[in-house]
Motif scaffolding. Structure first.
Motif, short mmCIF file in Angstrom:
data_model
loop_
_atom_site.label_atom_id
_atom_site.label_comp_id
_atom_site.label_asym_id
_atom_site.label_seq_id
_atom_site.Cartn_x
_atom_site.Cartn_y
_atom_site.Cartn_z
N THR A 181 0.73 -1.23 0.00
CA THR A 181 -0.05 -0.16 -0.05
C THR A 181 0.94 1.26 0.01
N GLY A 182 1.92 1.22 0.84
CA GLY A 182 2.84 2.43 0.86
C GLY A 182 3.44 2.70 -0.66
N THR A 183 3.80 1.57 -1.40
CA THR A 183 4.34 1.89 -2.76
C THR A 183 3.32 2.45 -3.53
N LEU A 184 2.14 1.89 -3.50
CA LEU A 184 1.05 2.41 -4.28
C LEU A 184 0.80 4.02 -3.76
N LEU A 185 0.49 4.40 -2.55
CA LEU A 185 0.39 5.92 -2.16
C LEU A 185 1.62 6.45 -2.58
N GLY A 186 2.90 6.21 -2.56
CA GLY A 186 3.88 6.93 -2.81
C GLY A 186 4.07 7.10 -4.39
N CYS A 187 3.72 5.98 -5.08
CA CYS A 187 3.86 6.55 -6.51
C CYS A 187 2.52 7.14 -7.15
N ILE A 188 1.37 7.22 -6.42
CA ILE A 188 0.26 7.63 -6.83
C ILE A 188 0.33 9.33 -6.54
N LEU A 189 0.75 9.62 -5.28
CA LEU A 189 0.80 10.87 -4.67
C LEU A 189 2.08 11.41 -4.77
N PHE A 190 3.07 10.92 -4.03
CA PHE A 190 4.37 11.45 -3.65
C PHE A 190 5.17 11.76 -4.90
N ILE A 191 5.45 10.90 -5.76
CA ILE A 191 6.28 10.94 -6.91
C ILE A 191 5.85 11.97 -7.90
N PRO A 192 4.46 12.10 -8.29
CA PRO A 192 4.08 13.06 -9.17
C PRO A 192 3.89 14.20 -8.42
N GLY A 193 3.66 14.36 -6.92
CA GLY A 193 3.45 15.78 -6.33
C GLY A 193 4.85 16.39 -6.19
N ILE A 194 5.87 15.54 -5.65
CA ILE A 194 7.19 16.22 -5.95
C ILE A 194 7.84 16.65 -7.11
N CYS A 195 7.51 15.79 -8.12
CA CYS A 195 8.13 16.27 -9.47
C CYS A 195 7.21 17.47 -9.88
N MET A 196 6.03 17.67 -9.73
CA MET A 196 5.16 18.74 -10.04
C MET A 196 5.79 20.10 -9.37
N THR A 197 5.96 19.87 -7.85
CA THR A 197 6.59 21.03 -7.29
C THR A 197 7.87 21.54 -7.92
N VAL A 198 8.89 20.43 -7.94
CA VAL A 198 10.15 20.98 -8.39
C VAL A 198 10.16 21.29 -9.90
N GLY A 199 9.62 20.92 -10.72
CA GLY A 199 9.10 21.43 -12.24
C GLY A 199 8.70 22.37 -12.11
N GLY A 200 7.55 22.69 -11.29
CA GLY A 200 6.68 23.88 -11.46
C GLY A 200 7.54 25.20 -10.83
N ILE A 201 8.20 24.97 -9.93
CA ILE A 201 8.79 26.19 -9.41
C ILE A 201 10.31 26.50 -10.51
#
Length: 768
Positions: free
Chosen positions: A465-485
């Motif tokens: 479940t942690g892998t699912l949550l990390g791949c669904i939320l954290f990886i896209p989220g941190i990439c959008m944040t860094v790329g958006g900045i």
């Protein structure tokens, strides 16, 4: 294939430019010019050569540069996308271009890199950022060239050498390396014969306390350098009028011959026949070899101080073995206008860009962490009684060792897939792509089965479940944040993202179907129920209630209903994965429109040196898999004290440490893609892992349990169920418009942290 443009540019120059565009585009997409096309398996009809476009995070030539060779930079199909024109082909009708479908143009150096880049956009293939071939030094960035510059090259130095990093060198390395030279100096003078080496030690002691701006030269090369100009000297012309300088900017068709005086034949050195040399090799060199080796290892492990490691290595292997009269130390001339060569020169001890440094294509951090893997195996299996190291320490170094092994597995998959056909690449990605997680899951289930504890099964479910949550939320989220900045707003292919979201819905629905089934047909069991004494009409108060599918009233429910449902799902999920492969790679491959270019509008060719050959990549994959299995076994063996004595919920340990540590290389890849304005691949990184977890890893666990019963039942806790469903719905909403920014990224990261807080404060599983 034909293209029609709808906009006209005024002026004769633009008219001629449009004619060049038309001629070049016909040459690009016309089947009569096959030498200009690179046919790959993504979609042969729509894979034309072309440039990189600014909207896609790549460079476009300037108007001045493109005026002469404009036809080389504007292919037909790329023009149709960015100018609103319409392209047709025999296999693609007018409805082929949909909103949200964009063409991606990639610049590569050779066919192997073209295959690697194309594989990044294929469904089911792990995304890999680094090159699998040696990039020519002239094609590298200025930063990369600086990192790989040899310490023997003297360059024009304009900046001051008094920097924070150089001052830190004095306190970290300079003083104690210089101190050992000072201690060796009187020893060599006392031997009488080695007095010449004592003088060298004194000079080197002064050099190492502050080596910046100084150079170590060989006496014979100093003479040669003063009498002849080096062949690699770059003459800087004096300032002239603009008209006079213009012809210098274009290469001359006439060859320019540079006559360099012939160097005299090199005479063999006589210092190896002296007594003083062997006194030096017996008394002085061993001590200094240990000193320089220690300084070299320490500075190399710190990564950002690698120039210090290179300097110590050069002194150890070259300078200390030279004749003492040949060692000359001079102050570098700041007025030098050309590159010359010496034995050693150093300008800086610290460079923050060394995190990009690679050795044979291997990132420096993965290379430095490799000794930790072998240290983990020695400590873990030699100290099983925990006489010297605690179980928590062994678990920490074992889980850390999985990070470099995951990197090597990823690089091996990318190298093997880039040099193989589509079928081999798909098989390699489907098997070795999940090997890092599968080794931990299986070893944990086996250890729990031997110990008779269901706690390990709950940890495996929490990690899934942690892998699912990390791949669904954290990886896209941190990439959008860094790329958006960095890029304000980024666009991605919403059509391909929609396919990934649909597969995620199918995956989550299939994985949690047995859990929903147990809630509907299972029995609610409570640990303790009580009411107010003396009041029979008061309601009962029950604690720790949960649904249990194997109760006394129906002990065979799990065998007669749950197991057949689980086996059915384990067949349907891989079948859905296979359908997704066929849909995205064969029948509807136009949603991944990819354009491969060498940056000059020509065929992608050229000599290349592959870092890892097919056999070497295969050997690395097998070796890394074996080492991964050993590290996973040590993790599960030493995690028990953490599970039993830790005040943190076991759910939290599973969804964070055990789930996300093996995915750290993938997170780094996603962030690098986002920084290069390629947010589509960043989002595909997490989606690909999540889909493989549900459609490959979980069915494999079910298959393993069918052949070797370890008691694994695909029924998750309520917190896993609702967290996963909520995450999929949220990320599908984010992906709807095909645009993202740092606000959406921080929203995903915030939701992920909220869910982690839920797990942190949640009570431990009943079986733990």
């Amino acid at each position: 294939m034909s293209c029609k443009t709808s906009s006209l540019l005024p002026g004769d120059v633009d008219h001629l430019r449009r004619r060049s565009v038309a001629e070049s585009t016909e040459a690009c997409c016309d089947p009569e010019h096959p030498q200009r096309l690179l046919r790959l398996h993504v979609h042969p009809e729509r894979l034309c050569l072309g440039p990189q476009h600014a909207d896609l995070g790549v460079a476009t030539p300037s108007p001045d540069a493109s005026a002469q060779h404009f036809c080389h930079f504007t292919p037909k199909c790329l023009l149709a996308v960015h100018r609103g024109a319409h392209c047709t082909s025999p296999t693609r009708h007018e409805e082929g271009w949909h909103d949200g479908t964009s063409r991606t143009t990639i610049r590569v150096e050779n066919e192997v890199e073209a295959h690697r880049e194309a594989n990044n956009y294929k469904f089911g293939f792990r995304k890999w950022k680094g090159n699998v071939t040696e990039k020519p030094i002239e094609d590298r960035s200025d930063i990369d060239k600086e990192l790989h510059t040899d310490l023997s090259i003297v360059k024009q130095q304009e900046a001051s050498v008094v920097t924070f990093g150089n001052i830190a060198y004095v306190f970290l390395f300079g003083w104690w390396v210089s101190l050992f030279y000072i201690l060796i100096c009187p020893v060599m003078f006392l031997t009488i014969c080695g007095a010449s080496y004592g003088k060298v030690c004194f000079k080197l002691a002064r050099f190492f306390i502050w080596p910046f701006g100084n150079s170590i030269e060989k006496a014979s090369s100093v003479v040669r350098r003063s009498t002849s100009m080096p062949t690699n000297c770059e003459i800087v012309p004096q300032e002239r009028d603009a008209v006079d300088c213009e012809p210098l900017l274009v290469s001359s068709p006439l060859p320019v011959e540079v006559h360099v005086p012939a160097l005299p034949p090199k005479k063999p050195s006589k210092h190896w026949g002296r007594v003083s040399t062997y006194i030096w090799l017996f008394l002085g060199y061993p001590v200094l070899a240990v000193v320089h080796s220690l300084a070299c290892v320490l500075s190399w492990m710190l990564v950002f101080t690698i120039p210090v490691a290179k300097m110590n290595g050069r002194v150890l292997t070259t300078v200390l073995l030279m004749a003492p009269e040949e060692v000359q130390i001079h102050k570098l001339d700041k007025t030098v206008v050309c590159e010359t060569r010496v034995i050693l020169c150093c300008y800086q001890a610290f460079n923050m860009y060394y995190y990009k440094y690679t050795v044979q294509g291997i990132n420096i951090f993965a290379l430095n962490l490799l000794p930790l893997v072998f240290m983990t195996l020695v400590i873990g299996y030699a100290d099983r009684q925990h006489k010297y190291f605690s179980a928590e320490t062994i678990f920490t170094i074992a889980i850390t060792s999985i990070i470099p092994l995951s990197y090597y597995i990823g690089m091996g998959i990318a190298s093997l897939s880039a040099q193989s056909n589509f079928a081999v690449g798909a098989v390699v990605n489907a098997t070795f792509g999940s090997i890092a997680e599968m080794t931990f899951y299986i070893t944990a289930l086996l250890r729990g089965h031997r110990a008779g504890s269901k706690c390990y099964e709950e940890i495996v479910k929490a990690a899934l479940t942690g892998t699912l949550l990390g791949c669904i939320l954290f990886i896209p989220g941190i990439c959008m944040t860094v790329g958006g900045i960095k890029h304000s707003e980024q666009r991605f292919n919403s059509r391909s993202a929609g396919v990934g979201s649909a597969l995620l819905f199918i995956s989550i629905g299939g994985v949690f179907a047995p859990t929903l089934f147990s809630k509907v047909f299972g029995n609610l069991v409570c640990e303790s129920c009580s009411n107010i004494p003396g009041n029979a009409s008061a309601p009962f108060i029950c604690k720790d209630c949960h649904y249990y599918v194997q109760s006394q009233t129906d002990p065979h429910l799990i065998l007669s209903n749950i197991e057949p449902l689980v086996y059915t799902i384990s067949v349907l999920l891989p079948a859905s994965y296979l359908i997704g492969l066929i849909f995205t790679l064969k029948t509807h491959s136009h949603i991944y429109d990819i354009q491969i270019s060498d940056g000059h509008g020509g065929h992608v060719h050229g000599h290349h040196f592959v870092h890892w050959s097919r056999w070497r990549a295969l050997v690395v994959l097998i070796a890394a898999t074996v080492l991964m299995t050993c590290c996973a076994d040590l993790c599960t063996e030493n995690i028990e004290p953490i599970l039993t004595h830790s005040t943190i919920s076991q759910y939290f340990i599973g969804v964070t440490v055990l789930a996300m540590v093996p995915e750290l290389p993938e997170i780094v890849n996603g962030i690098q893609f986002a920084l290069q304005n390629n947010i589509s691949l960043s989002l595909e990184v997490g989606s690909c892992i999540a889909v493989q977890v549900c459609m490959i890893q979980i069915p494999l666990l079910i298959l393993f349990n069918a052949f070797y019963d370890v008691g694994f039942v695909l029924v998750f806790s309520d917190i896993h169920l609702w967290a996963s469903i909520f995450s999929v719905i949220l990320v599908n909403y984010i992906f709807m418009d095909g645009k993202c920014d740092y606000f959406q990224g921080t929203a995903l990261v915030a939701v992920y942290l909220i869910i982690l807080a839920l797990y942190y404060f949640a009570p431990s599983p009943r079986s733990c």
